[in-house]
Design a protein around this motif. Structure first.
Motif, PDB file in Angstrom:
ATOM      1  N   LYS A  10       0.830  -1.204   0.000  1.00 54.85           N
ATOM      2  CA  LYS A  10       0.000   0.000   0.000  1.00 54.85           C
ATOM      3  C   LYS A  10       0.875   1.268   0.000  1.00 54.85           C
ATOM      4  N   LYS A  11       1.953   1.167   0.834  1.00 60.85           N
ATOM      5  CA  LYS A  11       2.868   2.304   0.854  1.00 60.85           C
ATOM      6  C   LYS A  11       3.552   2.505  -0.510  1.00 60.85           C
ATOM      7  N   GLU A  12       3.931   1.393  -1.072  1.00 60.93           N
ATOM      8  CA  GLU A  12       4.582   1.482  -2.371  1.00 60.93           C
ATOM      9  C   GLU A  12       3.605   1.873  -3.471  1.00 60.93           C
ATOM     10  N   ASN A  13       2.294   1.613  -3.206  1.00 56.75           N
ATOM     11  CA  ASN A  13       1.276   1.923  -4.220  1.00 56.75           C
ATOM     12  C   ASN A  13       1.189   3.433  -4.475  1.00 56.75           C
ATOM     13  N   LYS A  14       1.454   4.171  -3.384  1.00 54.31           N
ATOM     14  CA  LYS A  14       1.426   5.616  -3.570  1.00 54.31           C
ATOM     15  C   LYS A  14       2.532   6.089  -4.530  1.00 54.31           C
ATOM     16  N   HIS A  15       3.658   5.326  -4.433  1.00 56.17           N
ATOM     17  CA  HIS A  15       4.793   5.720  -5.270  1.00 56.17           C
ATOM     18  C   HIS A  15       4.812   5.004  -6.603  1.00 56.17           C
ATOM     19  N   LEU A  16       4.048   3.876  -6.639  1.00 52.40           N
ATOM     20  CA  LEU A  16       4.123   3.092  -7.871  1.00 52.40           C
ATOM     21  C   LEU A  16       2.730   2.924  -8.458  1.00 52.40           C
ATOM     22  N   LYS A  17       2.089   4.001  -8.812  1.00 52.67           N
ATOM     23  CA  LYS A  17       0.747   3.900  -9.377  1.00 52.67           C
ATOM     24  C   LYS A  17       0.762   3.241 -10.749  1.00 52.67           C
ATOM     25  N   GLU A  18       1.946   3.332 -11.445  1.00 55.02           N
ATOM     26  CA  GLU A  18       1.983   2.696 -12.749  1.00 55.02           C
ATOM     27  C   GLU A  18       1.840   1.190 -12.648  1.00 55.02           C
ATOM     28  N   LEU A  19       2.162   0.688 -11.424  1.00 51.90           N
ATOM     29  CA  LEU A  19       2.019  -0.774 -11.275  1.00 51.90           C
ATOM     30  C   LEU A  19       0.753  -1.147 -10.499  1.00 51.90           C
ATOM     31  N   ASP A  20      -0.162  -0.158 -10.427  1.00 51.48           N
ATOM     32  CA  ASP A  20      -1.356  -0.359  -9.608  1.00 51.48           C
ATOM     33  C   ASP A  20      -2.212  -1.519 -10.099  1.00 51.48           C
ATOM     34  N   ASN A  21      -2.385  -1.573 -11.429  1.00 48.59           N
ATOM     35  CA  ASN A  21      -3.261  -2.627 -11.975  1.00 48.59           C
ATOM     36  C   ASN A  21      -2.702  -4.017 -11.663  1.00 48.59           C
ATOM     37  N   CYS A  22      -1.400  -4.101 -11.870  1.00 45.02           N
ATOM     38  CA  CYS A  22      -0.762  -5.413 -11.612  1.00 45.02           C
ATOM     39  C   CYS A  22      -0.837  -5.766 -10.142  1.00 45.02           C
ATOM     40  N   ARG A  23      -0.585  -4.796  -9.269  1.00 40.77           N
ATOM     41  CA  ARG A  23      -0.610  -5.077  -7.848  1.00 40.77           C
ATOM     42  C   ARG A  23      -2.025  -5.361  -7.352  1.00 40.77           C
ATOM     43  N   GLU A  24      -3.001  -4.626  -7.940  1.00 39.42           N
ATOM     44  CA  GLU A  24      -4.379  -4.889  -7.544  1.00 39.42           C
ATOM     45  C   GLU A  24      -4.801  -6.317  -7.885  1.00 39.42           C
ATOM     46  N   ALA A  25      -4.329  -6.770  -9.047  1.00 33.53           N
ATOM     47  CA  ALA A  25      -4.663  -8.149  -9.424  1.00 33.53           C
ATOM     48  C   ALA A  25      -4.039  -9.149  -8.445  1.00 33.53           C
ATOM     49  N   GLU A  26      -2.787  -8.871  -8.134  1.00 30.89           N
ATOM     50  CA  GLU A  26      -2.133  -9.757  -7.169  1.00 30.89           C
ATOM     51  C   GLU A  26      -2.817  -9.685  -5.796  1.00 30.89           C
ATOM     52  N   LEU A  27      -3.196  -8.476  -5.407  1.00 34.39           N
ATOM     53  CA  LEU A  27      -3.879  -8.316  -4.128  1.00 34.39           C
ATOM     54  C   LEU A  27      -5.225  -9.051  -4.104  1.00 34.39           C
ATOM     55  N   HIS A  28      -5.952  -8.919  -5.197  1.00 39.34           N
ATOM     56  CA  HIS A  28      -7.240  -9.624  -5.294  1.00 39.34           C
ATOM     57  C   HIS A  28      -7.033 -11.130  -5.202  1.00 39.34           C
ATOM     58  N   GLN A  29      -5.986 -11.590  -5.869  1.00 36.81           N
ATOM     59  CA  GLN A  29      -5.701 -13.025  -5.818  1.00 36.81           C
ATOM     60  C   GLN A  29      -5.337 -13.455  -4.399  1.00 36.81           C
ATOM     61  N   LEU A  30      -4.539 -12.625  -3.744  1.00 40.64           N
ATOM     62  CA  LEU A  30      -4.172 -12.951  -2.365  1.00 40.64           C
ATOM     63  C   LEU A  30      -5.397 -12.947  -1.447  1.00 40.64           C
ATOM     64  N   LYS A  31      -6.304 -11.979  -1.654  1.00 37.36           N
ATOM     65  CA  LYS A  31      -7.519 -11.940  -0.846  1.00 37.36           C
ATOM     66  C   LYS A  31      -8.352 -13.205  -1.032  1.00 37.36           C
ATOM     67  N   GLU A  32      -8.432 -13.632  -2.278  1.00 40.01           N
ATOM     68  CA  GLU A  32      -9.179 -14.870  -2.530  1.00 40.01           C
ATOM     69  C   GLU A  32      -8.535 -16.059  -1.813  1.00 40.01           C
ATOM     70  N   GLN A  33      -7.200 -16.075  -1.900  1.00 41.80           N
ATOM     71  CA  GLN A  33      -6.503 -17.154  -1.197  1.00 41.80           C
ATOM     72  C   GLN A  33      -6.757 -17.079   0.314  1.00 41.80           C
ATOM     73  N   ILE A  34      -6.730 -15.849   0.849  1.00 43.78           N
ATOM     74  CA  ILE A  34      -6.982 -15.692   2.288  1.00 43.78           C
ATOM     75  C   ILE A  34      -8.403 -16.125   2.640  1.00 43.78           C
ATOM     76  N   GLN A  35      -9.347 -15.756   1.796  1.00 44.44           N
ATOM     77  CA  GLN A  35     -10.727 -16.163   2.039  1.00 44.44           C
ATOM     78  C   GLN A  35     -10.859 -17.693   1.993  1.00 44.44           C
ATOM     79  N   ASN A  36     -10.185 -18.264   0.995  1.00 41.25           N
ATOM     80  CA  ASN A  36     -10.220 -19.731   0.907  1.00 41.25           C
ATOM     81  C   ASN A  36      -9.599 -20.382   2.145  1.00 41.25           C
ATOM     82  N   VAL A  37      -8.444 -19.789   2.536  1.00 44.37           N
ATOM     83  CA  VAL A  37      -7.790 -20.341   3.731  1.00 44.37           C
ATOM     84  C   VAL A  37      -8.670 -20.161   4.957  1.00 44.37           C
ATOM     85  N   THR A  38      -9.328 -19.007   5.068  1.00 37.72           N
ATOM     86  CA  THR A  38     -10.200 -18.754   6.220  1.00 37.72           C
ATOM     87  C   THR A  38     -11.374 -19.721   6.254  1.00 37.72           C
ATOM     88  N   SER A  39     -12.010 -19.906   5.100  1.00 41.01           N
ATOM     89  CA  SER A  39     -13.133 -20.852   5.032  1.00 41.01           C
ATOM     90  C   SER A  39     -12.674 -22.274   5.324  1.00 41.01           C
TER      91      SER A  39
END
Length: 468
Positions: A205-234
């Motif tokens: 998130k901190k790096e996101n402020k400085h690296l907005k050009e990589l926002d799309n890529c990081r958001e995708a990775e973040l979404h994937q990680l969230k899904e993994q976390i949700q799967n792990v939680t369930s």
């Protein structure tokens, strides 16, 4: 450690929330003798982490919460042992703090949170006694007891099979529990990873402020990680649910196993008592059969003896009847003999009188001849003797004593009618009668007379009086 130094940690947690398989108790006796110390042996499995406030208590069977302990001892911490291996531990309870009644109790291992982690089989505090009980039952009851024993043995076999099945299920649940433990370890690892990921997320998130050009890529990775976390939680929630269900089921099964073991123990003790009673009844039945057989044999001997006595009585009655007939005949003959003896006695007296007269006449003749005779006087006497007519001699009963070669003593003969013994004339009559009486036996009861030669007839006659 003194058990009264501090109160142990307890809780109001019910039995359904306890985990009895994490600590197992070993070598628990069925009963302990009152007045002596007892040693409790238990094993800490790798599913429990011992802590300083863990304790072992003695509970009366039927307890509901850990607050109902009777006495306790602090559990010592194992030393120098890794957490992946089972640890053997022991605690000694002093006799002073032990129960004094004969109720059933059990050991329980309670952690510092007040949760029961293990429980032993029930036991008692009582002296060892052997009560010999003799039960007398009928044959029907013996058959009913044998049938009950067969049913109990069958039920015992079924319980053993059920216990074996439950033990197998318990082992399967232990395996499942180990798998669940591994899954829990994996969950802990995932949780750690999750925390790391959250840290990385903050960094991102901190790096996101400085690296907005990589926002799309990081958001995708973040979404994937969230899904993994949700799967792990369930997955974690699902595993926790399964683990709780499995632990509850295992606790129920262990409680059932304890109940089954108690029932099996009771059935085994009852079966042993019934077996002893059956052996005692078999021995008593055998003795009764021997006694009955001896009584039957004795009864048969008495019956045979009675039949023999009846036969002897009939034979004796017949014999006595014959003897009585013979006695009557003998008495009749004896009366005839007595009558004949009297007749002969009278004739003898007459003959003695005649002989005395002849003797006097002969003496007179001899005196006359002696005066006129010389040396040949004996030749003279002979013709005078021959002048006696044979007809005169024939009139005498015993003949002429001076005729022919008949001697003087021929005319004085007395003859015994029993033995034909001859007596001289000058014998006393009482002596002669005494001799005749010596040949006879008189009955002292009826004065009947018998000959001594027929002593058996006399004895039978006396015996007949005894029967009367």
């Amino acid at each position: 450690m003194d058990e009264t130094s501090d109160e142990p940690p307890t809780s109001a947690v019910l039995l359904d929330n306890c985990h009895f398989s994490q600590v197992t108790f070993n070598n628990v006796e069925k009963s302990y003798v009152p007045g002596g110390d007892i040693t409790c042996y238990y094993t800490l499995t790798n599913n429990i982490v011992p802590r300083g406030k863990d304790w072992v208590g003695i509970f009366q069977v039927g307890w509901k919460t850990t607050r109902e302990y009777y006495t306790f001892m602090w559990a010592p911490l194992p030393s120098g042992v890794s957490g992946d291996t089972a640890v053997q531990q022991q605690i000694q309870f002093k006799a002073y703090y032990l129960p004094k009644d004969d109720e059933y109790y059990q050991f329980c291992y309670v952690d510092q949170d007040g949760v029961v982690r293990g429980a032993s089989v029930p036991f008692q505090f009582r002296a060892e006694t052997e009560d010999d009980i003799l039960v007398v039952t009928t044959q029907g009851e013996v058959e009913e007891i044998e049938l009950q024993n067969k049913n109990l043995l069958k039920e015992n076999e079924e319980l053993k099979e059920s216990c074996t099945s439950l033990q197998k299920k318990n082992m399967d649940l232990q395996e499942q529990l180990k798998k669940i433990q591994k899954l829990q370890n994996g969950f802990e690892s995932l949780k750690s990873n999750k925390e790391k990921l959250e840290l990385e997320l903050n960094s991102l998130k901190k790096e996101n402020k400085h690296l907005k050009e990589l926002d799309n890529c990081r958001e995708a990775e973040l979404h994937q990680l969230k899904e993994q976390i949700q799967n792990v939680t369930s997955e974690k929630e699902r595993l926790e649910t399964r683990l709780k269900t499995a632990l509850d089921r295992m606790d129920q099964l262990q409680s059932q196993v304890l109940n089954y073991e108690k029932e099996v123990e009771n059935l085994a003790r009852l079966d042993h008592d019934k077996t002893e009673q059956l052996e005692s009844l078999k021995e008593e039945n055998r003795q009764l059969r021997v006694t009955v057989a001896e009584q039957r044999k004795h009864k048969e001997e008495l019956e045979r003896a009675l039949e023999n006595l009846k036969g002897m009585e009939a034979s004796l009655s017949h014999f006595l009847q014959n003897e009585q007939d013979q006695n009557r005949d003998l008495m009749k003959e004896l009366e005839e003999t007595k009558h004949l003896f009297q007749i002969l006695q009278e004739k003898k007296n007459e003959t003695d009188k005649e002989n005395q007269e002849l003797k006097d006449e002969n003496d007179a003749l001899l005196r006359r001849l002696s005066q006129t005779a010389d040396l040949s006087s004996f030749s003279v006497v002979s013709p005078s003797q021959h002048q006696i007519s044979p007809s005169a001699m024939g009139t005498l009963v015993f003949g002429n004593p001076y005729y022919g070669e008949v001697t003087w003593h021929s005319a004085s003969i007395r003859k015994c009618p029993m033995c034909d013994e001859v007596f001289p004339e000058d014998i006393d009559t009482s002596q002669y009668e005494e001799h005749v009486q010596s040949h006879l036996l008189d009955c002292p009861l009826c004065h009947e007379t018998f000959e001594k030669s027929n002593k058996q007839v006399f004895d039978d006659h006396i015996y007949c009086h005894g029967l009367e």
